[in-house]
Design a protein around this motif. Structure first.
Motif, mmCIF file in Angstrom:
data_model
loop_
_atom_site.group_PDB
_atom_site.id
_atom_site.type_symbol
_atom_site.label_atom_id
_atom_site.label_comp_id
_atom_site.label_asym_id
_atom_site.label_seq_id
_atom_site.Cartn_x
_atom_site.Cartn_y
_atom_site.Cartn_z
ATOM 1 N N LEU A 231 9.771 -8.884 -1.848
ATOM 2 C CA LEU A 231 10.557 -10.028 -2.290
ATOM 3 C C LEU A 231 9.762 -10.797 -3.336
ATOM 4 O O LEU A 231 8.539 -10.644 -3.444
ATOM 5 C CB LEU A 231 10.867 -10.940 -1.098
ATOM 6 N N GLU A 232 10.423 -11.618 -4.101
ATOM 7 C CA GLU A 232 9.751 -12.433 -5.127
ATOM 8 C C GLU A 232 8.621 -13.257 -4.526
ATOM 9 O O GLU A 232 7.604 -13.488 -5.165
ATOM 10 C CB GLU A 232 10.758 -13.352 -5.812
ATOM 11 N N SER A 233 8.805 -13.719 -3.279
ATOM 12 C CA SER A 233 7.813 -14.591 -2.635
ATOM 13 C C SER A 233 6.664 -13.813 -1.983
ATOM 14 O O SER A 233 5.731 -14.427 -1.463
ATOM 15 C CB SER A 233 8.505 -15.457 -1.580
ATOM 16 N N GLU A 234 6.722 -12.482 -1.968
ATOM 17 C CA GLU A 234 5.690 -11.682 -1.314
ATOM 18 C C GLU A 234 4.615 -11.242 -2.304
ATOM 19 O O GLU A 234 4.904 -10.872 -3.438
ATOM 20 C CB GLU A 234 6.319 -10.454 -0.650
ATOM 21 N N ALA A 235 3.384 -11.278 -1.832
ATOM 22 C CA ALA A 235 2.244 -10.897 -2.671
ATOM 23 C C ALA A 235 2.161 -9.377 -2.810
ATOM 24 O O ALA A 235 2.474 -8.642 -1.881
ATOM 25 C CB ALA A 235 0.952 -11.405 -2.052
ATOM 26 N N VAL A 236 1.739 -8.943 -3.978
ATOM 27 C CA VAL A 236 1.404 -7.539 -4.221
ATOM 28 C C VAL A 236 -0.087 -7.543 -4.559
ATOM 29 O O VAL A 236 -0.502 -8.169 -5.529
ATOM 30 C CB VAL A 236 2.230 -6.945 -5.384
ATOM 31 N N ILE A 237 -0.878 -6.883 -3.719
ATOM 32 C CA ILE A 237 -2.333 -6.889 -3.889
ATOM 33 C C ILE A 237 -2.784 -5.475 -4.232
ATOM 34 O O ILE A 237 -2.873 -4.615 -3.360
ATOM 35 C CB ILE A 237 -3.021 -7.426 -2.617
ATOM 36 N N PRO A 238 -3.068 -5.218 -5.509
ATOM 37 C CA PRO A 238 -3.502 -3.871 -5.914
ATOM 38 C C PRO A 238 -4.849 -3.518 -5.293
ATOM 39 O O PRO A 238 -5.672 -4.394 -5.030
ATOM 40 C CB PRO A 238 -3.629 -3.974 -7.442
ATOM 41 N N LYS A 239 -5.063 -2.237 -5.090
ATOM 42 C CA LYS A 239 -6.333 -1.770 -4.542
ATOM 43 C C LYS A 239 -6.800 -0.550 -5.321
ATOM 44 O O LYS A 239 -6.002 0.138 -5.949
ATOM 45 C CB LYS A 239 -6.213 -1.456 -3.063
ATOM 46 N N SER A 240 -8.104 -0.314 -5.253
ATOM 47 C CA SER A 240 -8.656 0.851 -5.946
ATOM 48 C C SER A 240 -9.459 1.736 -5.003
ATOM 49 O O SER A 240 -10.122 2.665 -5.436
ATOM 50 C CB SER A 240 -9.526 0.406 -7.129
ATOM 51 N N HIS A 241 -9.427 1.439 -3.713
ATOM 52 C CA HIS A 241 -10.130 2.217 -2.697
ATOM 53 C C HIS A 241 -9.148 2.559 -1.586
ATOM 54 O O HIS A 241 -8.071 1.975 -1.497
ATOM 55 C CB HIS A 241 -11.293 1.412 -2.104
ATOM 56 N N LYS A 242 -9.542 3.453 -0.708
ATOM 57 C CA LYS A 242 -8.689 3.785 0.439
ATOM 58 C C LYS A 242 -8.475 2.578 1.344
ATOM 59 O O LYS A 242 -7.428 2.412 1.926
ATOM 60 C CB LYS A 242 -9.305 4.930 1.243
ATOM 61 N N ASP A 243 -9.511 1.732 1.462
ATOM 62 C CA ASP A 243 -9.458 0.538 2.293
ATOM 63 C C ASP A 243 -8.853 -0.603 1.481
ATOM 64 O O ASP A 243 -9.423 -1.031 0.489
ATOM 65 C CB ASP A 243 -10.874 0.191 2.765
#
Length: 130
Positions: free
Chosen positions: A19-31
């Motif tokens: 949703l527009e209000s939800e964060a998207v947190i990119p990652k570059s590791h498996k964890d």
């Protein structure tokens, strides 16, 4: 010279589109906790329990759950909302988990990381608490 750098904007399947209000947190590791602001973000919302579902029980999902545990979260993985990608020689229809890779990863998970349940069991428990 013009800057040609452009941010990567993820494209989601409509069934999991945030949703527009939800964060998207990119990652570059498996964890998902390693090198990201995920821990900070969750703690600002006073989150202490993570219900985990994901694609590979033996890769990103497993490592992110370990990261969550290392950051002092209670972690519950939904067994029926994961995939173990069994190899042809590890499939076993007699095994209640369907294969030995899944069996081993779930036992390691339950011993060292957190709890497991099914989506149905979680919904029943949530309805009983309401």
């Amino acid at each position: 010279m013009e800057n040609s750098w452009k941010p990567i904007i993820p494209v989601f399947n409509p069934s999991i589109q945030p949703l527009e209000s939800e964060a998207v947190i990119p990652k570059s590791h498996k964890d998902g906790f390693n090198g990201t602001v995920l821990d900070y973000y969750l703690k600002t919302w006073n989150i202490d329990t993570i219900v985990a579902a994901g694609f590979h029980i033996k890769s990103c999902l497993f490592h992110t759950c370990i990261g969550a545990r290392h950051n002092n979260y209670r972690v519950v993985m939904l067994r029926d909302c994961t995939n173990s990608s069994e190899f042809p020689d590890t499939i076993d229809t007699e095994n209640p988990e369907g294969g030995w890779m899944r069996f081993v990863f779930l036992r390691i998970y339950e011993t060292d990381i957190g709890y497991t349940t099914t989506s149905t069991e979680l919904m029943k428990a949530a309805l009983n608490d309401a």
